[in-house]
Design an enzyme around this catalytic site. Sequence first.
Site, PDB file in Angstrom:
ATOM      1  N   ALA A 192       0.944  -1.249  -0.083  1.00 23.60           N
ATOM      2  CA  ALA A 192      -0.053  -0.040  -0.105  1.00 23.60           C
ATOM      3  C   ALA A 192       0.951   1.147  -0.068  1.00 23.60           C
ATOM      4  O   ALA A 192       2.042   1.029   0.205  1.00 23.60           O
ATOM      5  CB  ALA A 192      -0.968  -0.087   1.450  1.00 23.60           C
ATOM      6  N   LYS A 193       0.257   2.358  -0.176  1.00 25.84           N
ATOM      7  CA  LYS A 193       0.967   3.670  -0.175  1.00 25.84           C
ATOM      8  C   LYS A 193       0.190   4.749  -0.035  1.00 25.84           C
ATOM      9  O   LYS A 193      -1.290   4.722  -0.300  1.00 25.84           O
ATOM     10  CB  LYS A 193       1.946   3.942  -1.221  1.00 25.84           C
ATOM     11  CG  LYS A 193       3.066   4.859  -1.210  1.00 25.84           C
ATOM     12  CD  LYS A 193       4.404   4.039  -0.762  1.00 25.84           C
ATOM     13  CE  LYS A 193       5.538   5.037  -0.643  1.00 25.84           C
ATOM     14  NZ  LYS A 193       6.699   4.447  -0.083  1.00 25.84           N
TER      15      LYS A 193
END
Length: 416
Positions: free
Chosen positions: A105-106
Amino acid sequence: MMKKPVYFKETLAAVEKANQYLNLPEGVFKRLCLPTRSLTVNIPVKMDDGTMSFFTGYRVQYDMSRGPGKGGIRYHPGITRDEVTALAALMTWKCAVVDIPFGGAKGGVDCDARILSLGEKERLTRRFTYELFPLIGPEKDIPAPDMYTDEQVMAWIMDTYSMMKGFTVPEVVTGKPVSLGGSKGRKTATSEGLIITIIEAIKAEGMCLEGLRTSVLGFGNVGYHSARLLHMLGATIVGLADSHGAIYNPRGINMSTIARHKTETGSLADFEGADNLTVDELLAMETDLIIPAAICGQINPGNVDSIKTRMIAEGANGPVTSEADRVLIEKGVFIIPDILGNAGGVVVSYFEWLQGMQRLLWKSREIKKKLKHIMTKAFGEVMDISKDNNTDMRTAATILGVKRVAEAIKMRGFYP
Ligand code: NAD
């Protein structure tokens, strides 16, 4: 002016290349080319002068077949959902390359953190956390620091999340201050991991650390500690760069005096012990090693032809565009790709999360030993794939990461 690369498309180029070796089932491959979930939010912030500003923020959960989402939050002017998606995809392959049970994720907020006051940054962070609340959590998605975010920002995220839950949840973020359950060694983990892979690559290429002429782009967490540690190991730091420009001295830059200069002036420029250059001019200087440790796409078709180096170790995520990558491979430059080289940060984040979930505190020595074991093993596995398939290290690392994620997707099947 060079056209801004489309980062996600750039990232998928490596996946498509890896799939030439993997031949994944069509459905699985299609799944790997799309993020699972993306959230865009507009964050209202009352500024110190009484006006209201709105900042756009993103969180992308790319794939969570192997475990909860894991990835940093970046505060950077001009950041787009495209860039955050690319970075989330890289996190997915990276966690799989080092074989830790996380997905990718980011997050990012389009803001210039350098000009926000501490109070404005805190209000921005707390409201962003509120907006992310349904998505994040120790078993769902665990943020960490990235460009222009640090342990203070993680402490605010942890506090806001805990207030909303009604009890303290340290393991909702990693990269926290040690006083709040952060792990020993997290601050330097990315650079220490990078150095472990550089040492392995130097051995493989028959090079020597002593006097290794090194330029480092970025003088933050990853850049500063990488330059400092390499300098301690005998390398000659000939070039450094930050957001203001670059400096160069072929005889070497003294790391303690430059650190003091940066703290005092806020910039590397006008340092007595080196000449001022632009980043592109620094990249054109003859070196043995370049460590990009700042922004995406810093090595691109506009400057790649002038690069004269033997090795690039990617401290940053996505610092080399796919076109520049092709040119560097043709030139015979050995590249330690981001999803291998800078994975030390997420590995020690995993240790921090484990310690938080189990309410344990590990010793520094134990953390360093485990980090070294994981990084050396991953380097060896990527190197073997590279040799077996006669391909470059980025493709080899992507083959390894994508293969592990694809296996998880295949075993779980598609719901419902
Ligand atoms: P940071 O905010 O601590 O430092 C960023 C540095 O980049 C600053 O010194 C800034 O001056 C410099 N910079 C900004 N624009 C630049 C430009 N155009 N040219 C040269 N330098 C420039 O950030 P960080 O945590 O060190 O992250 C740097 C990179 O490393 C990012 O790509 C990040 O995704 C990656 N990374 C960080 C970690 C981590 O643990 N912090 C882990 C893995 C990867």
